[in-house]
Write a protein that holds these residues in place. Structure first.
Motif, PDB file in Angstrom:
ATOM      1  N   LEU A 137      -6.280 -11.673  -3.881  1.00 16.18           N
ATOM      2  CA  LEU A 137      -7.657 -11.215  -4.081  1.00 16.18           C
ATOM      3  C   LEU A 137      -7.909  -9.882  -3.383  1.00 16.18           C
ATOM      4  N   SER A 138      -7.454  -9.761  -2.129  1.00 16.21           N
ATOM      5  CA  SER A 138      -7.756  -8.500  -1.446  1.00 16.21           C
ATOM      6  C   SER A 138      -6.919  -7.355  -2.006  1.00 16.21           C
ATOM      7  N   PHE A 139      -5.682  -7.663  -2.423  1.00 16.93           N
ATOM      8  CA  PHE A 139      -4.870  -6.586  -2.991  1.00 16.93           C
ATOM      9  C   PHE A 139      -5.406  -6.186  -4.371  1.00 16.93           C
ATOM     10  N   ALA A 140      -5.824  -7.172  -5.150  1.00 21.42           N
ATOM     11  CA  ALA A 140      -6.398  -6.862  -6.461  1.00 21.42           C
ATOM     12  C   ALA A 140      -7.659  -6.015  -6.283  1.00 21.42           C
ATOM     13  N   GLN A 141      -8.456  -6.356  -5.291  1.00 24.92           N
ATOM     14  CA  GLN A 141      -9.670  -5.569  -5.066  1.00 24.92           C
ATOM     15  C   GLN A 141      -9.313  -4.127  -4.708  1.00 24.92           C
ATOM     16  N   SER A 142      -8.262  -4.004  -3.901  1.00 26.22           N
ATOM     17  CA  SER A 142      -7.816  -2.672  -3.526  1.00 26.22           C
ATOM     18  C   SER A 142      -7.376  -1.870  -4.764  1.00 26.22           C
ATOM     19  N   LEU A 143      -6.718  -2.549  -5.703  1.00 27.93           N
ATOM     20  CA  LEU A 143      -6.251  -1.862  -6.916  1.00 27.93           C
ATOM     21  C   LEU A 143      -7.398  -1.510  -7.860  1.00 27.93           C
ATOM     22  N   LEU A 144      -8.384  -2.407  -7.928  1.00 29.71           N
ATOM     23  CA  LEU A 144      -9.437  -2.240  -8.931  1.00 29.71           C
ATOM     24  C   LEU A 144     -10.585  -1.363  -8.445  1.00 29.71           C
ATOM     25  N   CYS A 145     -10.769  -1.316  -7.136  1.00 32.03           N
ATOM     26  CA  CYS A 145     -11.875  -0.543  -6.557  1.00 32.03           C
ATOM     27  C   CYS A 145     -11.698   0.937  -6.901  1.00 32.03           C
ATOM     28  N   THR A 146     -12.792   1.582  -7.293  1.00 34.65           N
ATOM     29  CA  THR A 146     -12.684   2.995  -7.664  1.00 34.65           C
ATOM     30  C   THR A 146     -12.860   3.914  -6.460  1.00 34.65           C
ATOM     31  N   ARG A 147     -13.262   3.342  -5.324  1.00 31.81           N
ATOM     32  CA  ARG A 147     -13.447   4.190  -4.141  1.00 31.81           C
ATOM     33  C   ARG A 147     -12.671   3.644  -2.951  1.00 31.81           C
TER      34      ARG A 147
ATOM     35  N   ALA B  86     -10.331   3.310   0.157  1.00 32.56           N
ATOM     36  CA  ALA B  86     -10.058   4.215   1.278  1.00 32.56           C
ATOM     37  C   ALA B  86      -8.560   4.508   1.366  1.00 32.56           C
ATOM     38  N   GLN B  87      -8.203   5.464   2.206  1.00 36.97           N
ATOM     39  CA  GLN B  87      -6.796   5.863   2.383  1.00 36.97           C
ATOM     40  C   GLN B  87      -5.891   4.697   2.748  1.00 36.97           C
ATOM     41  N   ASP B  88      -6.417   3.801   3.599  1.00 35.14           N
ATOM     42  CA  ASP B  88      -5.590   2.664   4.030  1.00 35.14           C
ATOM     43  C   ASP B  88      -5.578   1.539   2.995  1.00 35.14           C
ATOM     44  N   GLY B  89      -6.210   1.783   1.860  1.00 36.86           N
ATOM     45  CA  GLY B  89      -6.171   0.796   0.790  1.00 36.86           C
ATOM     46  C   GLY B  89      -7.368  -0.133   0.782  1.00 36.86           C
ATOM     47  N   LEU B  90      -8.214  -0.025   1.791  1.00 41.25           N
ATOM     48  CA  LEU B  90      -9.356  -0.926   1.881  1.00 41.25           C
ATOM     49  C   LEU B  90     -10.372  -0.619   0.769  1.00 41.25           C
ATOM     50  N   ALA B  91     -10.821  -1.682   0.091  1.00 40.76           N
ATOM     51  CA  ALA B  91     -11.802  -1.502  -0.984  1.00 40.76           C
ATOM     52  C   ALA B  91     -13.149  -1.089  -0.393  1.00 40.76           C
ATOM     53  N   CYS B  92     -13.977  -0.412  -1.228  1.00 43.06           N
ATOM     54  CA  CYS B  92     -15.259   0.092  -0.707  1.00 43.06           C
ATOM     55  C   CYS B  92     -16.269  -1.036  -0.526  1.00 43.06           C
ATOM     56  N   GLY B  93     -16.175  -2.061  -1.365  1.00 40.62           N
ATOM     57  CA  GLY B  93     -17.091  -3.188  -1.229  1.00 40.62           C
ATOM     58  C   GLY B  93     -18.409  -3.005  -1.967  1.00 40.62           C
ATOM     59  N   VAL B  94     -18.665  -1.820  -2.530  1.00 38.55           N
ATOM     60  CA  VAL B  94     -19.964  -1.602  -3.185  1.00 38.55           C
ATOM     61  C   VAL B  94     -19.877  -1.105  -4.629  1.00 38.55           C
ATOM     62  N   CYS B  95     -18.713  -0.607  -5.054  1.00 42.65           N
ATOM     63  CA  CYS B  95     -18.643  -0.065  -6.419  1.00 42.65           C
ATOM     64  C   CYS B  95     -18.782  -1.204  -7.441  1.00 42.65           C
ATOM     65  N   ARG B  96     -18.887  -0.827  -8.696  1.00 43.73           N
ATOM     66  CA  ARG B  96     -19.102  -1.829  -9.744  1.00 43.73           C
ATOM     67  C   ARG B  96     -17.967  -2.861  -9.772  1.00 43.73           C
ATOM     68  N   HIS B  97     -16.735  -2.369  -9.557  1.00 41.89           N
ATOM     69  CA  HIS B  97     -15.584  -3.278  -9.608  1.00 41.89           C
ATOM     70  C   HIS B  97     -15.599  -4.270  -8.451  1.00 41.89           C
ATOM     71  N   CYS B  98     -15.942  -3.778  -7.278  1.00 41.69           N
ATOM     72  CA  CYS B  98     -16.035  -4.681  -6.122  1.00 41.69           C
ATOM     73  C   CYS B  98     -17.103  -5.749  -6.378  1.00 41.69           C
ATOM     74  N   GLN B  99     -18.217  -5.327  -6.973  1.00 43.56           N
ATOM     75  CA  GLN B  99     -19.299  -6.278  -7.250  1.00 43.56           C
ATOM     76  C   GLN B  99     -18.882  -7.299  -8.312  1.00 43.56           C
ATOM     77  N   LEU B 100     -18.153  -6.811  -9.319  1.00 42.71           N
ATOM     78  CA  LEU B 100     -17.671  -7.730 -10.359  1.00 42.71           C
ATOM     79  C   LEU B 100     -16.722  -8.772  -9.769  1.00 42.71           C
TER      80      LEU B 100
ATOM     81  N   GLN C  41       0.834  -1.207   0.000  1.00 39.81           N
ATOM     82  CA  GLN C  41       0.000   0.000   0.000  1.00 39.81           C
ATOM     83  C   GLN C  41       0.866   1.253   0.000  1.00 39.81           C
ATOM     84  N   GLN C  42       1.990   1.165   0.710  1.00 44.28           N
ATOM     85  CA  GLN C  42       2.905   2.297   0.761  1.00 44.28           C
ATOM     86  C   GLN C  42       3.483   2.579  -0.634  1.00 44.28           C
TER      87      GLN C  42
END
Ligand SMILES: [Zn+2]
Length: 334
Positions: free
Chosen positions: A47-57, A59-73, A20-21
Motif C-alpha cells: 500500500l505505501s509503495f503503491a501510494q508512492s508510485l501513484l502520487c503525483t507529488r 517527495a525525493q525520498d519517495g514519500l507520498a504527498c498525502g493530499v493529491c487526487r491519487h492519494c485521496q483515491l 526507491q533507488q
C-alpha cells in the motif's frame, strides 16, 4: 482536505530504500516477489509503495504527498490503478483462479488511469492454481510498461520456478527483537509485549493481533484440553468439535509451539526460553509423562497438517485425526 499517507513500518526501511533507488534510476522491475513470514506487514508495504508510485507529488525520498487526487483515491480504497487479486472467498478451494488473472491481464493492458503507474498485488501468490499461474507467467513474459506486479507470499517455494525467476525478490525478515518490542510496547495493552512477540515468532503485526485477552484466554483453555488427551481424560473428537470454529492456521501454529516447548522441556531447556513461557508449568507436567520420540513424531504430523491447511477439503476430519494421534501418544508412553 485531510492528509492521507499509508504508514510505513520502521523495519521495512531496507526494502523501501531498495525499491526507491530502482525507481529513481528508472530501473524498477515490472514484477516483484515479496517474501517473508506472515505478520511483517507485506500488505502494508504494498500500500505505501503503491501510494508512492501513484502520487503525483511524491517527495525525493519517495514519500507520498498525502493530499493529491491519487492519494485521496487510495484513502477511499478504490483507486483504479491499484488492484488486489485474492482467493475467491466464495470458492471452497481457497485458490486464486485463472478468471482473476485474466481480469488482471485485461486491465493491465490498459494504460493507467491518469496515474503514472499501475500496480497489481497478488496475495497470497502461492494460492494461484496451476492454470492461474501459467496465465500469469504469460503476463510476466510480456510486461506492460509502467505496470508493476507484486506477488506476496510466505511460501515462495510453492510458486512455479519460472514465475520466481521472472520476479525480483524482495525479502522481509523479522525485525531486531529490541526494536520490535519498543514498537510493540507503544501499541499493546498486554503487560508483557515480549511474550506476545515470542508467541508471534518475532512478527510484530501478529503480536499485535495477539494483544486480545479473549484470544489469549481461549489459548489457555485449548491447551488445557489438549493436555488432557494423552491421559485419556478427554475425548479427541469432542475436543475437535469444540475447536471447530477456531482459526485453523493459528490453531496449528499453537499446537506446534506447544509440542516444541514440551520437547525443549524434556531436553532441560530453561522455561524462560520457551515460546509459551506463561504456560510452562502445565506443559512440563505433560512433557514428563511422554517420551521424546513420540513428541518428535507428533510434531511432524502437526507440520504435515499445517502444510495442507489451506487446501484441506475436510479440515474437521484432519483435526480429529490429529487429536486422536495425540491421545495415542499418551497410550504409547504408558
Ligand atoms: Zn499524493
Amino acid at each position: 482536505m485531510s492528509e492521507f499517507r499509508y504508514q510505513r513500518l520502521p523495519w521495512q526501511d531496507p526494502q523501501w530504500q531498495l525499491l526507491q533507488q530502482s525507481l529513481a534510476q528508472g530501473r524498477l522491475p515490472h514484477a516483484l516477489l515479496l517474501c517473508g513470514p506472515p505478520g511483517l506487514g507485506k500488505e502494508s508495504f504494498v500500500l505505501s509503495f503503491a501510494q508512492s508510485l501513484l502520487c503525483t507529488r511524491r517527495a525525493q525520498d519517495g514519500l507520498a504527498c498525502g493530499v493529491c487526487r491519487h492519494c485521496q483515491l487510495l484513502e477511499s480504497g478504490n483507486h483504479p490503478d491499484l488492484r488486489w487479486l485474492k482467493p475467491d472467498e466464495q470458492g471452497k478451494s481457497g485458490e486464486i483462479t485463472i478468471e482473476a488473472i485474466r481480469s488482471l491481464t485485461a486491465s493491465a493492458s490498459l494504460t493507467a488511469h491518469g496515474g503514472a503507474y499501475k500496480v497489481v498485488a497478488v496475495q497470497p501468490a502461492h494460492r494461484m492454481n496451476s492454470a492461474a499461474a501459467n496465465s500469469l507467467l504469460k503476463t510476466l513474459e510480456e510486461p506492460t510498461p509502467r505496470t508493476v506486479i507484486m506477488l506476496l507470499t510466505d511460501q515462495p517455494g510453492r510458486l512455479l520456478p519460472t514465475i520466481r525467476s521472472r520476479c525480483q525478490r524482495v525479502q522481509f525478515l523479522p525485525p531486531d527483537r529490541a526494536e520490535a518490542i519498543t514498537w510493540l510496547a507503544e501499541k499493546v495493552t498486554h503487560e508483557d509485549p515480549e511474550l506476545l512477540l515470542t508467541l508471534a515468532n518475532g512478527a510484530p503485526l501478529r503480536a499485535l493481533q495477539l494483544d486480545d485477552s479473549e484470544l489469549l484466554k481461549a489459548r489457555g483453555e485449548m491447551l488445557s484440553g489438549f493436555l488432557q488427551l494423552p491421559g485419556g481424560r478427554r475425548d479427541p473428537v469432542g475436543l475437535a468439535r469444540g475447536w471447530g470454529g477456531f482459526d485453523r492456521k493459528l490453531l496449528l501454529e499453537w499446537l506446534a509451539g506447544w509440542v516444541i516447548d514440551m520437547i525443549r522441556l524434556r531436553e532441560g531447556v530453561d522455561s524462560g526460553l520457551l515460546f509459551n513461557r506463561d504456560l510452562a508449568q502445565a506443559l512440563q507436567k505433560t512433557a514428563d509423562k511422554l517420551n521424546s520420540k513420540a513428541l518428535h513424531g507428533y510434531l511432524l504430523q502437526v507440520y504435515t497438517a499445517r502444510r495442507s491447511v489451506e487446501s484441506n477439503l475436510n479440515p474437521q476430519l484432519a483435526l480429529e485425526n490429529l487429536l486422536i494421534s495425540w491421545r495415542d501418544c499418551g497410550t504409547e508412553a504408558s
